[in-house]
Scaffold this active site. Sequence first.
Site, PDB file in Angstrom:
ATOM      1  N   GLY A  36       0.792  -1.229   0.000  1.00  0.00           N
ATOM      2  CA  GLY A  36       0.000   0.000   0.000  1.00  0.00           C
ATOM      3  C   GLY A  36       0.823   1.278   0.000  1.00  0.00           C
ATOM      4  O   GLY A  36       0.292   2.371  -0.208  1.00  0.00           O
ATOM      5  N   ARG A  94      -9.985  22.344   8.376  1.00  0.00           N
ATOM      6  CA  ARG A  94     -11.070  22.645   9.318  1.00  0.00           C
ATOM      7  C   ARG A  94     -10.652  22.477  10.770  1.00  0.00           C
ATOM      8  O   ARG A  94     -11.225  23.079  11.655  1.00  0.00           O
ATOM      9  CB  ARG A  94     -12.303  21.765   9.015  1.00  0.00           C
ATOM     10  N   LYS A 190     -25.872  27.597  12.431  1.00  0.00           N
ATOM     11  CA  LYS A 190     -25.656  26.149  12.513  1.00  0.00           C
ATOM     12  C   LYS A 190     -24.866  25.838  13.788  1.00  0.00           C
ATOM     13  O   LYS A 190     -23.942  26.576  14.127  1.00  0.00           O
ATOM     14  CB  LYS A 190     -24.867  25.715  11.274  1.00  0.00           C
ATOM     15  N   ASP A 217     -21.868  26.485  -0.135  1.00  0.00           N
ATOM     16  CA  ASP A 217     -20.916  26.221   0.951  1.00  0.00           C
ATOM     17  C   ASP A 217     -19.531  25.995   0.359  1.00  0.00           C
ATOM     18  O   ASP A 217     -19.397  25.807  -0.857  1.00  0.00           O
ATOM     19  CB  ASP A 217     -21.361  24.984   1.743  1.00  0.00           C
ATOM     20  N   SER A 221     -19.579  17.573   2.676  1.00  0.00           N
ATOM     21  CA  SER A 221     -18.993  16.304   3.092  1.00  0.00           C
ATOM     22  C   SER A 221     -20.100  15.235   3.157  1.00  0.00           C
ATOM     23  O   SER A 221     -20.371  14.555   2.170  1.00  0.00           O
ATOM     24  CB  SER A 221     -18.285  16.484   4.430  1.00  0.00           C
ATOM     25  N   GLY A 223     -23.248  15.904   3.527  1.00  0.00           N
ATOM     26  CA  GLY A 223     -24.475  16.475   2.949  1.00  0.00           C
ATOM     27  C   GLY A 223     -25.501  16.881   3.989  1.00  0.00           C
ATOM     28  O   GLY A 223     -26.550  17.447   3.656  1.00  0.00           O
TER      29      GLY A 223
HETATM   30  C1  R5P Z   1     -17.974  23.454   7.788  1.00  0.00           C
HETATM   31  O1  R5P Z   1     -18.428  24.379   8.451  1.00  0.00           O
HETATM   32  C2  R5P Z   1     -18.011  23.445   6.302  1.00  0.00           C
HETATM   33  O2  R5P Z   1     -18.108  24.741   5.800  1.00  0.00           O
HETATM   34  C3  R5P Z   1     -19.170  22.613   5.767  1.00  0.00           C
HETATM   35  O3  R5P Z   1     -20.378  23.230   6.106  1.00  0.00           O
HETATM   36  C4  R5P Z   1     -19.128  21.213   6.307  1.00  0.00           C
HETATM   37  O4  R5P Z   1     -17.866  20.630   6.121  1.00  0.00           O
HETATM   38  C5  R5P Z   1     -20.192  20.367   5.636  1.00  0.00           C
HETATM   39  O5  R5P Z   1     -20.195  19.121   6.240  1.00  0.00           O
HETATM   40  P1  R5P Z   1     -21.387  18.121   6.027  1.00  0.00           P
HETATM   41  O6  R5P Z   1     -21.665  18.040   4.553  1.00  0.00           O
HETATM   42  O7  R5P Z   1     -20.883  16.817   6.577  1.00  0.00           O
HETATM   43  O8  R5P Z   1     -22.567  18.623   6.794  1.00  0.00           O
END
Ligand code: R5P
Length: 293
Positions: A36, A94, A190, A217, A221, A223
Amino acid sequence: MVIVACTPDSEGLGRRLAENLQARRVAVESRAFPDGESYLRFADVLENQDLVVVHSCFPQQDKRLMELLFMLDAAKELGAKRTIAVVPYLAYARQDRRFRPGEVVSNTSVGKLLGAVGTDTLLTVDVHKEESLKAFKIRTINVSAMPLLAEYLKSLNLFQPYILAPDKGAADHARLVASILGTDYTYFEKHRDRVTGQVVTAGKDVELDGRDAVILDDIISTGTTIANVARIAKSNGARKIIAACTHALLVGNAEETMKRGGVASVIGTDTIPGVVSKISVATAVAGSLRQLM
Ligand code: R5P
């Protein structure tokens, strides 16, 4: 002379970037050893060249990050004059601070590692938070894909589009895209539970009656963030709901999650190759690189 090296993983964007810069392209042979581990080889001489290494660090992030470091390190050993790392999706950005005591701050470590292998410049696209790059001791450039996303959205002839940022962090992106489209924007509150990772979005009254909504956004990731806002948009009367982002990671059932929330289609860029990556950031990246030369 600048030359552009790209691994097969970032082939599409690397090729478009080299064409845009009218630069020579250097292939990077890449394969995995039986256990790998990654094997990499520059298929050309790098001596006295300014080398652009294009390698996006989407999942598997750790593997791609190591490959990036190996290439940047070897490039200097092989005589490259300057190394410019073009990392369209910068993994670990992040985790840019210690949210809970004892946590590792991966973003800072990534910066240190890039510096340790002699990287002269890091260029990335829509890094999660621009301030996070201050932890890097090397020159950094953050390119915005938002004007390109805005132009693409324009071409969709949406009906009175309303741009929705799913959190405060995305509000600046939404403001910029809304101003290019000459339309409205707003953002939502959020909350992410730092232990469970659960995301809760507070409801908000937005006058969407019959209008198309674009949820915008930097990253999609799982969603969940987008699906939460899509449900609120629907309950506020939105007609069609589109999700747009720079980095469409689309982990697991992300597309299904968003669809269930009411999202009709997803748009991303080629910072991460994939079926929804309809927009190329090559022109914007090339524009910034030209200023370095
Ligand atoms: C974090 O604040 C980023 O801006 C995105 O909102 C976040 O990574 C989205 O993650 P997910 O699609 O898992 O909700």
